[in-house]
Design an enzyme around this catalytic site. Structure first.
Site, PDB file in Angstrom:
ATOM      1  N   HIS A 130      28.408  64.623  41.642  1.00 24.41           N
ATOM      2  CA  HIS A 130      30.323  64.763  41.238  1.00 24.41           C
ATOM      3  C   HIS A 130      30.483  65.491  40.955  1.00 24.41           C
ATOM      4  O   HIS A 130      30.394  66.815  40.116  1.00 24.41           O
ATOM      5  CB  HIS A 130      30.495  63.730  41.453  1.00 24.41           C
ATOM      6  CG  HIS A 130      29.897  62.517  42.232  1.00 24.41           C
ATOM      7  ND1 HIS A 130      29.046  61.901  42.274  1.00 24.41           N
ATOM      8  CD2 HIS A 130      31.008  62.424  43.618  1.00 24.41           C
ATOM      9  CE1 HIS A 130      28.758  60.634  43.438  1.00 24.41           C
ATOM     10  NE2 HIS A 130      29.626  60.873  43.688  1.00 24.41           N
TER      11      HIS A 130
ATOM     12  N   LYS B 288      36.140  62.765  38.700  1.00 26.67           N
ATOM     13  CA  LYS B 288      35.610  62.369  38.927  1.00 26.67           C
ATOM     14  C   LYS B 288      36.031  61.104  37.458  1.00 26.67           C
ATOM     15  O   LYS B 288      35.204  61.361  36.987  1.00 26.67           O
ATOM     16  CB  LYS B 288      34.325  61.711  39.699  1.00 26.67           C
ATOM     17  CG  LYS B 288      33.908  60.910  39.948  1.00 26.67           C
ATOM     18  CD  LYS B 288      32.610  60.486  40.830  1.00 26.67           C
ATOM     19  CE  LYS B 288      32.252  59.215  40.926  1.00 26.67           C
ATOM     20  NZ  LYS B 288      33.627  58.157  41.821  1.00 26.67           N
TER      21      LYS B 288
END
Length: 264
Positions: A154, A158
């Protein structure tokens, strides 16, 4: 007409959700929840068109009082999402949650509360339909190839690791896989964390880099073979079909659903 409120409208996912709801027939965006005093309406923000005259509230009770939404979409952060979800259910507002970070105890409490109030709630670690299929396929593969590792990747902003999708994938695999320790019985990490997190013997590895959106591969090893099941979200528009599906579905259920794979 489904009246929708969005918490986290200024985030990257939130911006996409705002545009999606505003353009969707059968839905009306009636409010945004933001704890920063950023403006009176979304039109005050440079990131939205001047005709987006949707009021912004900094107090959840005020939002409920003046706009009475049917559904709350929460795309905020792990530290706020539990309270938002609980308050929504208590106010008979159906939450659609795209933020991860719930503990098992919190999920159980919210499940019981939703059933008691008969209020639908959907918590989706991933809204992308392709990602849901990836998890379903991984669960099926684990029946035959129980040696598995998960690599989720990601963007570097995040907040939680492993991702909700990574954890949910492991949970689904664990439903059909006998718990087992993988790797050499006496293996030793010469650097802590090198083997990733351990979920019933499966390893989950988290990658965080700028340029990534949301990606995951599930690797299954067998004698003389390797099976890889992978999904890539290349932009946040990939999540919007799942958001729309969740809004339309949650108004017709009376319990908490964790994971879109349970209703797709």
């Amino acid at each position: 007409m489904i009246k929708v409120a969005i918490a986290g409208a200024r985030g990257k996912m939130g911006i996409e959700a705002v545009h999606t709801v505003m353009k969707r027939q059968g839905m009306e965006l009636v409010a945004a929840l933001d704890y920063k005093q950023v403006g009176t309406t979304l039109a005050d923000l440079e990131i939205f068109p001047v005709n987006y005259n949707v009021p912004i509230f900094t107090d959840f009770s005020e939002l409920v009082k003046y706009t009475a939404p049917d559904v709350l979409i929460d795309l905020t952060s792990p530290h706020a999402v539990y309270e938002h979800t609980k308050q929504a259910i208590l106010h008979n507002i159906r939450p659609v949650i795209g933020t991860t970070g719930f503990s098992d105890e919190q999920l159980e409490e919210l499940k019981q509360l939703a059933e008691e109030k008969k209020v639908g709630c959907i918590i989706a670690p991933n809204f992308a339909i392709g990602a849901i299929l990836m998890m379903k396929f991984a669960r099926e593969a684990a029946k035959y190839l129980p040696d598995v590792e998960i690599i989720e990747m990601h963007h570097d902003n995040k907040l939680d690791a492993p991702s909700g999708t990574g954890v949910k994938t492991a949970q689904m695999i664990a439903e059909v896989r006998t718990e087992k320790k993988q790797g050499h019985p006496t293996e030793k990490e010469t650097m802590p964390g090198a083997r990733g997190s351990d979920f019933e013997g499966m390893r989950i590895h988290s990658v965080r880099l700028p340029g990534l959106v949301a990606h995951q591969q599930v690797l299954f090893g067998g004698e003389g073979q390797l099976l890889t099941i992978r999904h890539d979200s290349l932009n946040r528009q990939s999540f919007m079909s799942g958001v729309v599906f969740s809004i339309e579905t949650v108004v017709g259920i009376e319990k908490l659903v964790y994971g879109l794979e349970n209703i797709i």
